[in-house]
Design a protein around this motif. Sequence first.
Motif, PDB file in Angstrom:
ATOM      1  N   ASP A  32      -9.190  12.902 -11.351  1.00  0.00           N
ATOM      2  CA  ASP A  32      -8.978  14.322 -11.088  1.00  0.00           C
ATOM      3  C   ASP A  32      -9.206  15.115 -12.371  1.00  0.00           C
ATOM      4  O   ASP A  32      -8.805  14.692 -13.449  1.00  0.00           O
ATOM      5  CB  ASP A  32      -7.562  14.572 -10.578  1.00  0.00           C
ATOM      6  N   SER A  33      -9.828  16.281 -12.229  1.00  0.00           N
ATOM      7  CA  SER A  33     -10.089  17.085 -13.416  1.00  0.00           C
ATOM      8  C   SER A  33      -9.343  18.418 -13.337  1.00  0.00           C
ATOM      9  O   SER A  33      -9.312  19.062 -12.295  1.00  0.00           O
ATOM     10  CB  SER A  33     -11.592  17.316 -13.607  1.00  0.00           C
ATOM     11  N   LEU A  34      -8.756  18.781 -14.473  1.00  0.00           N
ATOM     12  CA  LEU A  34      -8.078  20.063 -14.617  1.00  0.00           C
ATOM     13  C   LEU A  34      -9.154  21.135 -14.762  1.00  0.00           C
ATOM     14  O   LEU A  34      -9.954  21.096 -15.695  1.00  0.00           O
ATOM     15  CB  LEU A  34      -7.159  20.047 -15.836  1.00  0.00           C
ATOM     16  N   VAL A  35      -9.179  22.102 -13.844  1.00  0.00           N
ATOM     17  CA  VAL A  35     -10.211  23.123 -13.808  1.00  0.00           C
ATOM     18  C   VAL A  35      -9.718  24.437 -14.417  1.00  0.00           C
ATOM     19  O   VAL A  35     -10.471  25.156 -15.057  1.00  0.00           O
ATOM     20  CB  VAL A  35     -10.694  23.350 -12.358  1.00  0.00           C
ATOM     21  N   ASN A  36      -8.446  24.740 -14.215  1.00  0.00           N
ATOM     22  CA  ASN A  36      -7.919  26.045 -14.621  1.00  0.00           C
ATOM     23  C   ASN A  36      -6.425  25.909 -14.866  1.00  0.00           C
ATOM     24  O   ASN A  36      -5.768  25.030 -14.286  1.00  0.00           O
ATOM     25  CB  ASN A  36      -8.201  27.065 -13.512  1.00  0.00           C
ATOM     26  N   GLN A  37      -5.878  26.794 -15.676  1.00  0.00           N
ATOM     27  CA  GLN A  37      -4.451  26.766 -15.973  1.00  0.00           C
ATOM     28  C   GLN A  37      -3.934  28.192 -16.124  1.00  0.00           C
ATOM     29  O   GLN A  37      -4.644  29.075 -16.593  1.00  0.00           O
ATOM     30  CB  GLN A  37      -4.207  25.979 -17.256  1.00  0.00           C
ATOM     31  N   THR A  50      -6.629  33.631  -9.159  1.00  0.00           N
ATOM     32  CA  THR A  50      -7.497  33.844  -8.002  1.00  0.00           C
ATOM     33  C   THR A  50      -8.790  33.054  -8.135  1.00  0.00           C
ATOM     34  O   THR A  50      -9.618  33.057  -7.226  1.00  0.00           O
ATOM     35  CB  THR A  50      -7.833  35.336  -7.801  1.00  0.00           C
ATOM     36  N   ASN A  51      -8.951  32.388  -9.266  1.00  0.00           N
ATOM     37  CA  ASN A  51     -10.072  31.490  -9.506  1.00  0.00           C
ATOM     38  C   ASN A  51     -11.429  32.146  -9.285  1.00  0.00           C
ATOM     39  O   ASN A  51     -12.342  31.552  -8.713  1.00  0.00           O
ATOM     40  CB  ASN A  51      -9.909  30.223  -8.660  1.00  0.00           C
ATOM     41  N   ASP A  52     -11.554  33.394  -9.760  1.00  0.00           N
ATOM     42  CA  ASP A  52     -12.832  34.106  -9.642  1.00  0.00           C
ATOM     43  C   ASP A  52     -13.521  34.258 -10.997  1.00  0.00           C
ATOM     44  O   ASP A  52     -14.503  34.981 -11.130  1.00  0.00           O
ATOM     45  CB  ASP A  52     -12.650  35.465  -8.981  1.00  0.00           C
ATOM     46  N   GLY A  53     -12.983  33.577 -12.035  1.00  0.00           N
ATOM     47  CA  GLY A  53     -13.630  33.595 -13.340  1.00  0.00           C
ATOM     48  C   GLY A  53     -13.188  34.697 -14.277  1.00  0.00           C
ATOM     49  O   GLY A  53     -13.691  34.804 -15.390  1.00  0.00           O
ATOM     50  N   ARG A  54     -12.223  35.531 -13.844  1.00  0.00           N
ATOM     51  CA  ARG A  54     -11.752  36.591 -14.738  1.00  0.00           C
ATOM     52  C   ARG A  54     -10.287  36.895 -14.437  1.00  0.00           C
ATOM     53  O   ARG A  54      -9.839  36.743 -13.319  1.00  0.00           O
ATOM     54  CB  ARG A  54     -12.600  37.851 -14.584  1.00  0.00           C
ATOM     55  N   GLU A  55      -9.570  37.314 -15.468  1.00  0.00           N
ATOM     56  CA  GLU A  55      -8.179  37.727 -15.290  1.00  0.00           C
ATOM     57  C   GLU A  55      -8.147  39.188 -14.914  1.00  0.00           C
ATOM     58  O   GLU A  55      -8.806  40.009 -15.538  1.00  0.00           O
ATOM     59  CB  GLU A  55      -7.400  37.530 -16.592  1.00  0.00           C
ATOM     60  N   ARG A  81       6.849  31.704   1.433  1.00  0.00           N
ATOM     61  CA  ARG A  81       6.365  32.569   0.355  1.00  0.00           C
ATOM     62  C   ARG A  81       5.419  31.818  -0.588  1.00  0.00           C
ATOM     63  O   ARG A  81       4.350  32.315  -0.945  1.00  0.00           O
ATOM     64  CB  ARG A  81       7.559  33.147  -0.424  1.00  0.00           C
ATOM     65  N   LEU A  82       5.817  30.602  -0.990  1.00  0.00           N
ATOM     66  CA  LEU A  82       4.966  29.817  -1.880  1.00  0.00           C
ATOM     67  C   LEU A  82       3.633  29.466  -1.201  1.00  0.00           C
ATOM     68  O   LEU A  82       2.579  29.532  -1.824  1.00  0.00           O
ATOM     69  CB  LEU A  82       5.685  28.542  -2.334  1.00  0.00           C
ATOM     70  N   ALA A  83       3.686  29.118   0.077  1.00  0.00           N
ATOM     71  CA  ALA A  83       2.461  28.774   0.818  1.00  0.00           C
ATOM     72  C   ALA A  83       1.540  29.981   0.946  1.00  0.00           C
ATOM     73  O   ALA A  83       0.326  29.878   0.736  1.00  0.00           O
ATOM     74  CB  ALA A  83       2.815  28.213   2.190  1.00  0.00           C
ATOM     75  N   GLU A  84       2.106  31.136   1.277  1.00  0.00           N
ATOM     76  CA  GLU A  84       1.289  32.355   1.399  1.00  0.00           C
ATOM     77  C   GLU A  84       0.626  32.714   0.069  1.00  0.00           C
ATOM     78  O   GLU A  84      -0.561  33.057   0.029  1.00  0.00           O
ATOM     79  CB  GLU A  84       2.147  33.535   1.852  1.00  0.00           C
ATOM     80  N   LEU A  85       1.389  32.646  -1.002  1.00  0.00           N
ATOM     81  CA  LEU A  85       0.835  32.980  -2.313  1.00  0.00           C
ATOM     82  C   LEU A  85      -0.227  31.963  -2.726  1.00  0.00           C
ATOM     83  O   LEU A  85      -1.264  32.328  -3.284  1.00  0.00           O
ATOM     84  CB  LEU A  85       1.947  33.069  -3.359  1.00  0.00           C
ATOM     85  N   TYR A  86       0.017  30.697  -2.436  1.00  0.00           N
ATOM     86  CA  TYR A  86      -0.988  29.676  -2.748  1.00  0.00           C
ATOM     87  C   TYR A  86      -2.319  29.991  -2.051  1.00  0.00           C
ATOM     88  O   TYR A  86      -3.386  29.872  -2.662  1.00  0.00           O
ATOM     89  CB  TYR A  86      -0.489  28.284  -2.340  1.00  0.00           C
ATOM     90  N   LEU A  87      -2.271  30.391  -0.798  1.00  0.00           N
ATOM     91  CA  LEU A  87      -3.501  30.727  -0.081  1.00  0.00           C
ATOM     92  C   LEU A  87      -4.232  31.897  -0.735  1.00  0.00           C
ATOM     93  O   LEU A  87      -5.464  31.944  -0.733  1.00  0.00           O
ATOM     94  CB  LEU A  87      -3.213  31.036   1.386  1.00  0.00           C
ATOM     95  N   LEU A  88      -3.493  32.829  -1.322  1.00  0.00           N
ATOM     96  CA  LEU A  88      -4.118  33.969  -2.004  1.00  0.00           C
ATOM     97  C   LEU A  88      -4.823  33.548  -3.305  1.00  0.00           C
ATOM     98  O   LEU A  88      -5.661  34.271  -3.824  1.00  0.00           O
ATOM     99  CB  LEU A  88      -3.094  35.059  -2.284  1.00  0.00           C
ATOM    100  N   PHE A  89      -4.496  32.354  -3.813  1.00  0.00           N
ATOM    101  CA  PHE A  89      -5.173  31.829  -5.000  1.00  0.00           C
ATOM    102  C   PHE A  89      -6.595  31.379  -4.674  1.00  0.00           C
ATOM    103  O   PHE A  89      -7.374  31.101  -5.580  1.00  0.00           O
ATOM    104  CB  PHE A  89      -4.404  30.648  -5.599  1.00  0.00           C
ATOM    105  N   SER A  90      -6.923  31.260  -3.398  1.00  0.00           N
ATOM    106  CA  SER A  90      -8.258  30.808  -2.958  1.00  0.00           C
ATOM    107  C   SER A  90      -8.626  29.454  -3.575  1.00  0.00           C
ATOM    108  O   SER A  90      -9.756  29.242  -4.013  1.00  0.00           O
ATOM    109  CB  SER A  90      -9.334  31.842  -3.308  1.00  0.00           C
TER     110      SER A  90
END
Length: 191
Positions: A33-38, A58-63, A165-174
């Motif tokens: 497994d590789s760490l992609v983002n933190q 959101t894993n779109d390449g920018r904060e 709440r955690l599940a909903e927010l996780y889905l928003l992370f895409s």
Amino acid sequence: MRYLKVFAQDTTGVGRADTVVLEFYQSAQGIQDSLVNQAVAYDFPTDGKIDYSRGDVTNDGRESRLDKLLLDKFASTYLKLNWFNPGKASTRYMKIFSEDFYKDGTPDTVRLHVQEGTGDIDSHTLVAWNAAYDFDNDQVLEWNIHFDINHDGVIDDIDRRLVHRLAELYLLFSWHEPETFEVKVLDIPAS
């Protein structure tokens, strides 16, 4: 498979978590497994409110401002779980991932695995699991299975709300992978 590992840490030694670390992983069969983002969030006075955070959740390449908003909400919810490590240890964590049973490219299940252990990932012990479901595939989580996710000794509506709440927010992370469909081209002779 993509998944998120979340660690809470009591770096100040006051008996409550003050740091939440999110690690976004990509796994593939037969490959480590590789760490992609933190991302990280801090609650310096341990009052349950995030004081500083950084990371592209959101894993779109920018904060962006949306990243900060989602990270702060997720971290403050995670701090309510009372599942943390002393110092900078990382033996207690939650692994969150989604599944697509309908095979339509949208997640319909989010699983939250509470884990504890050291060493290789195989030696980690599943302490408890929780899940939220979208049974009618309308991209809204309607139902969940929950246990004592906040470790207060009681399974109640508070646990249900935390899982949801955690599940909903996780889905928003895409941070899920759309199902890939194989399209076959038929060789039809021209007439």
